[in-house]
Design an enzyme around this catalytic site. Structure first.
Site, PDB file in Angstrom:
ATOM      1  N   ASP A 163       9.129   2.752   1.874  1.00 43.82           N
ATOM      2  CA  ASP A 163       7.810   3.433   2.440  1.00 43.82           C
ATOM      3  C   ASP A 163       7.856   3.134   4.040  1.00 43.82           C
ATOM      4  O   ASP A 163       7.392   2.054   4.147  1.00 43.82           O
ATOM      5  CB  ASP A 163       7.084   2.837   1.598  1.00 43.82           C
TER       6      ASP A 163
ATOM      7  N   LYS B 114       2.050   9.775   8.557  1.00 45.82           N
ATOM      8  CA  LYS B 114       1.333   9.274   9.670  1.00 45.82           C
ATOM      9  C   LYS B 114       1.707   9.869  10.994  1.00 45.82           C
ATOM     10  O   LYS B 114       1.356  10.996  11.410  1.00 45.82           O
ATOM     11  CB  LYS B 114       1.209   7.754   9.736  1.00 45.82           C
TER      12      LYS B 114
ATOM     13  N   PHE C 225       0.947  -1.217   0.007  1.00 43.27           N
ATOM     14  CA  PHE C 225       0.082   0.007  -0.124  1.00 43.27           C
ATOM     15  C   PHE C 225       1.015   1.402   0.101  1.00 43.27           C
ATOM     16  O   PHE C 225       1.717   1.415   0.847  1.00 43.27           O
ATOM     17  CB  PHE C 225      -0.899  -0.036   1.321  1.00 43.27           C
TER      18      PHE C 225
HETATM   19  C1  LIG Z   1      -1.065   5.227   5.015  1.00 49.88           C
HETATM   20  C2  LIG Z   1       0.044   4.830   4.262  1.00 49.88           C
HETATM   21  C3  LIG Z   1       0.247   5.584   2.810  1.00 49.88           C
HETATM   22  C4  LIG Z   1      -0.617   6.659   2.210  1.00 49.88           C
HETATM   23  O1  LIG Z   1      -0.583   7.818   3.394  1.00 49.88           O
HETATM   24  P1  LIG Z   1      -1.754   8.681   3.284  1.00 49.88           P
HETATM   25  O2  LIG Z   1      -1.192  10.024   4.259  1.00 49.88           O
HETATM   26  O3  LIG Z   1      -3.267   8.292   3.397  1.00 49.88           O
HETATM   27  O4  LIG Z   1      -1.414   9.463   1.823  1.00 49.88           O
HETATM   28  C5  LIG Z   1       1.512   5.159   2.103  1.00 49.88           C
HETATM   29  N1  LIG Z   1       2.267   3.938   2.384  1.00 49.88           N
HETATM   30  C6  LIG Z   1       2.018   3.547   3.475  1.00 49.88           C
HETATM   31  C7  LIG Z   1       2.820   2.317   4.082  1.00 49.88           C
HETATM   32  C8  LIG Z   1       0.875   3.897   4.453  1.00 49.88           C
HETATM   33  O5  LIG Z   1       0.556   3.124   5.601  1.00 49.88           O
END
Ligand SMILES: *Cc1c(COP(=O)(O)O)cnc(C)c1O
Length: 312
Positions: free
Chosen positions: A210, A239, A123
């Site tokens: 990420d 986050k 994700f």
């Molecule tokens: C939540 C998340 C995102 C996206 O972040 P947003 O602030 O919602 O755009 C991207 N990568 C990972 C691993 C995430 O958990």
């Protein structure tokens, strides 16, 4: 717009790990705003920093120097060992910056269709490029045409990444979560990141992590990659960085740090004084409370309990 099937509850107040709804019912918050409120709700030091900054200055522009942004960038570089930071307002935007770095890095090497390796079950966000990078058809269905320049392999399978090198001369980077979050908290083998690092080094690709969900003390270190001996070229955060104040960051080191120059990327709000001051306060609380050690302790406890009580 009804983009969420919301639960029928409204929270009006929070304190540490507790929440209260409109009827006064108290809850233990085991979601933490999807890994956002890592230092708890209504944390005094963070609230004080936000209030103080709101009384001083909310926004100027990235056309000028911003002291809190510089301080936050220095802090994040010191914690991660990376060299430069681009600030955004969300995780998806931080990943967009990473993907743009990868493409420009490729074009600078004469690769016309720079391609990024991404993983199954991953994700990375909901913008067009990041939903394309995401390994979940539910996120993608209905939004074709998707973005070009991605190739997907099985998460956890370093050999599958290595195999691509022989067949695809357009690869410029690997984008991967050190622990998959939305994909179901999947922890890869200990040698996965080191093997990806070695493959990237061998082929001159960028290793882009990420850490939007795995970073900021969540796994018992500041960043999940610090459980290994490797350094990424690019790392994205969001986050928990602002504990609820929207902020994202794309960090880069070594050759990746000098890819962007003036005009290559930008943001009106990214790195504004309010968000950066909040993030500085969050980091200070994490340091003083030694939150990484606490997360390691609780994480070990929960994992061992899950392994024994849920086994079989
Ligand atoms: C939540 C998340 C995102 C996206 O972040 P947003 O602030 O919602 O755009 C991207 N990568 C990972 C691993 C995430 O958990």
């Amino acid at each position: 717009m009804p983009t969420y099937a919301r639960l029928p509850v409204t929270f009006t107040k929070g304190e540490d790990a507790l929440l209260w709804d409109t009827t006064g019912k108290q809850y233990l918050d085991a979601l933490s705003g999807i890994s956002v409120c890592n230092v708890g709700h209504a944390r005094r030091e963070v609230a004080d920093a936000i209030c103080a900054q709101a009384h001083e200055l909310l926004h100027t522009s990235n056309l000028y120097q911003i002291a809190h942004q510089e301080a936050l960038a220095e802090k994040l570089c010191a914690l991660s060992g990376l060299d430069k930071v681009f600030f955004s307002n969300s995780g998806a935007e931080a990943n967009e910056a990473a993907l743009k770095i990868a493409r420009l890095y490729g074009h600078n090497k004469g690769i016309a269709v720079p391609t990024v390796v991404v993983m199954t079950n991953s994700f990375h966000g909901r913008t067009m490029a990041t939903l394309t990078a995401t390994g979940n058809t539910k996120v993608q269905t209905g939004f074709a045409p998707l973005v070009e320049g991605f190739v997907r392999v099985e998460y956890g399978d370093a050999a599958a990444v290595e195999a691509l090198a022989a067949t695809n001369p357009n690869i410029v980077a690997v984008l991967v979560e050190p622990v998959q979050g939305e994909g179901g908290i999947r922890i890869p083998a200990d040698d996965y990141l080191p093997r990806l690092r070695a493959i990237c080094d061998q082929h001159d690709w960028l290793l882009m992590l990420d850490e939007i969900q795995s970073g900021m003390c969540r796994t018992g270190k500041w960043f999940a990659f610090q459980h290994t001996a490797i350094q990424p070229d690019v790392m994205t955060l969001a986050k928990a960085l602002g504990n609820g104040v929207p902020i994202g960051a794309c960090l880069a080191g070594g050759k990746a740090a000098s890819v962007f120059g003036p005009g290559n990327h930008g943001s009106t709000f990214g790195g504004n004084p309010l968000a950066c001051r909040a993030a500085l306060a969050v980091i200070e609380v994490m340091e003083q409370a030694n939150l990484a050690a606490r997360a390691a302790e609780l994480g070990d406890y929960f994992l061992s309990q899950f392994r024994t009580k849920l086994a079989g």
